[in-house]
Design an enzyme around this catalytic site. Structure first.
Site, short mmCIF file in Angstrom:
data_model
loop_
_atom_site.label_atom_id
_atom_site.label_comp_id
_atom_site.label_asym_id
_atom_site.label_seq_id
_atom_site.Cartn_x
_atom_site.Cartn_y
_atom_site.Cartn_z
CG HIS A 180 -5.45 -6.07 -0.03
ND1 HIS A 180 -6.61 -6.18 0.70
CD2 HIS A 180 -5.60 -6.83 -1.15
CE1 HIS A 180 -7.44 -6.98 0.03
NE2 HIS A 180 -6.86 -7.39 -1.08
CE1 TYR B 203 -9.38 -2.53 0.26
CE2 TYR B 203 -8.77 -0.52 -0.89
CZ TYR B 203 -8.43 -1.62 -0.12
OH TYR B 203 -7.12 -1.80 0.30
CE LYS C 17 -3.87 -2.16 2.46
NZ LYS C 17 -4.84 -1.97 3.56
CD GLU D 211 -8.98 -8.74 -3.57
OE1 GLU D 211 -7.81 -9.04 -3.29
OE2 GLU D 211 -9.88 -8.64 -2.71
CG ASN E 109 -3.56 -2.59 6.92
OD1 ASN E 109 -3.41 -2.12 5.80
ND2 ASN E 109 -4.59 -3.34 7.25
P1 CMP Z 1 -7.27 -4.40 3.71
O1 CMP Z 1 -6.70 -5.76 3.86
O2 CMP Z 1 -6.74 -3.58 2.57
O3 CMP Z 1 -8.85 -4.45 3.56
C1 CMP Z 1 -9.66 -3.34 3.86
C2 CMP Z 1 -8.91 -2.26 4.58
O4 CMP Z 1 -9.69 -1.31 5.26
C3 CMP Z 1 -8.08 -2.90 5.67
O5 CMP Z 1 -7.00 -3.59 5.08
C4 CMP Z 1 -7.71 -1.69 6.53
O6 CMP Z 1 -6.54 -1.06 6.09
C5 CMP Z 1 -8.85 -0.70 6.26
N1 CMP Z 1 -9.66 -0.40 7.45
C6 CMP Z 1 -9.77 0.79 8.00
N2 CMP Z 1 -10.62 0.75 9.04
C7 CMP Z 1 -11.06 -0.52 9.15
C8 CMP Z 1 -11.96 -1.19 10.03
N3 CMP Z 1 -12.58 -0.55 11.02
N4 CMP Z 1 -12.16 -2.51 9.84
C9 CMP Z 1 -11.53 -3.17 8.82
N5 CMP Z 1 -10.68 -2.56 7.95
C10 CMP Z 1 -10.44 -1.25 8.12
#
Ligand code: CMP
Length: 156
Positions: free
Chosen positions: A118, A52, A12, A129, A115
């Protein structure tokens, strides 16, 4: 079960900007996974919406789309035994506060919104995806060889 699977992984914007690409890619390579496609790109609004779509309407959705379109990502297709579950294990829990020590998110990620990586949560999600970011008919590299095969090919 020891099925060979493919999964979709995205490094990311936060991790790209922090210079963590190499360290993250190394974790997959050292575990024994093949990176069969990889490119850096700037995510379009359309790609973000497709990627998403399951989160549409959630409180964090708009921020998530703004974040993923804010700066380049590195998109990859990763192949190996039980790749979907194993790659998510290497990533750690979505919230870094809950991620196992030694996982990418525990080691590098300060907060859930940033984070670092993904990875798809199922084989079906991985297929869906990967198609958002790659022409899967043309861009996946499947002609893998051992080093000895490459040496012998060069002597033909
Ligand atoms: P990702 O694996 O990219 O999938 C969805 C992303 O939403 C997740 O990682 C997080 O970075 C982001 N995110 C932000 N807030 C939340 C939340 N409350 N619950 C889950 N995902 C979140």
């Amino acid at each position: 079960m020891t099925d060979t699977e493919r999964t979709f992984v995205a490094i990311k914007p936060d991790a790209v900007q922090r210079g963590l690409m190499g360290k993250i890619i190394t974790r997959f390579e050292e575990k024994g996974f093949k990176i069969i496609a990889m490119k850096m790109l700037e995510v379009t609004q359309e790609q973000a919406a497709k990627h998403y779509e399951e989160h549409y309407g959630k409180p964090f959705y708009n921020g998530l789309v703004r974040f993923i379109t804010s700066a380049p990502i590195v998109a990859m297709v990763v192949e190996g035994i039980n790749a979907v579950a194993e790659v998510r294990h290497i990533l750690g829990a979505t919230n870094p506060a809950n991620a196992d020590v030694g996982s990418i998110r525990a080691d590098f990620s300060p907060i859930m919104a940033c984070n670092c990586v993904h990875a798809s949560d199922s084989v079906a999600s991985a297929e869906r995806e990967a198609k958002i970011y790659f022409d899967v008919e043309k861009e996946l590299c499947t002609n893998w060889k051992t080093m000895m095969e490459i040496v012998l090919d060069g002597q033909k």
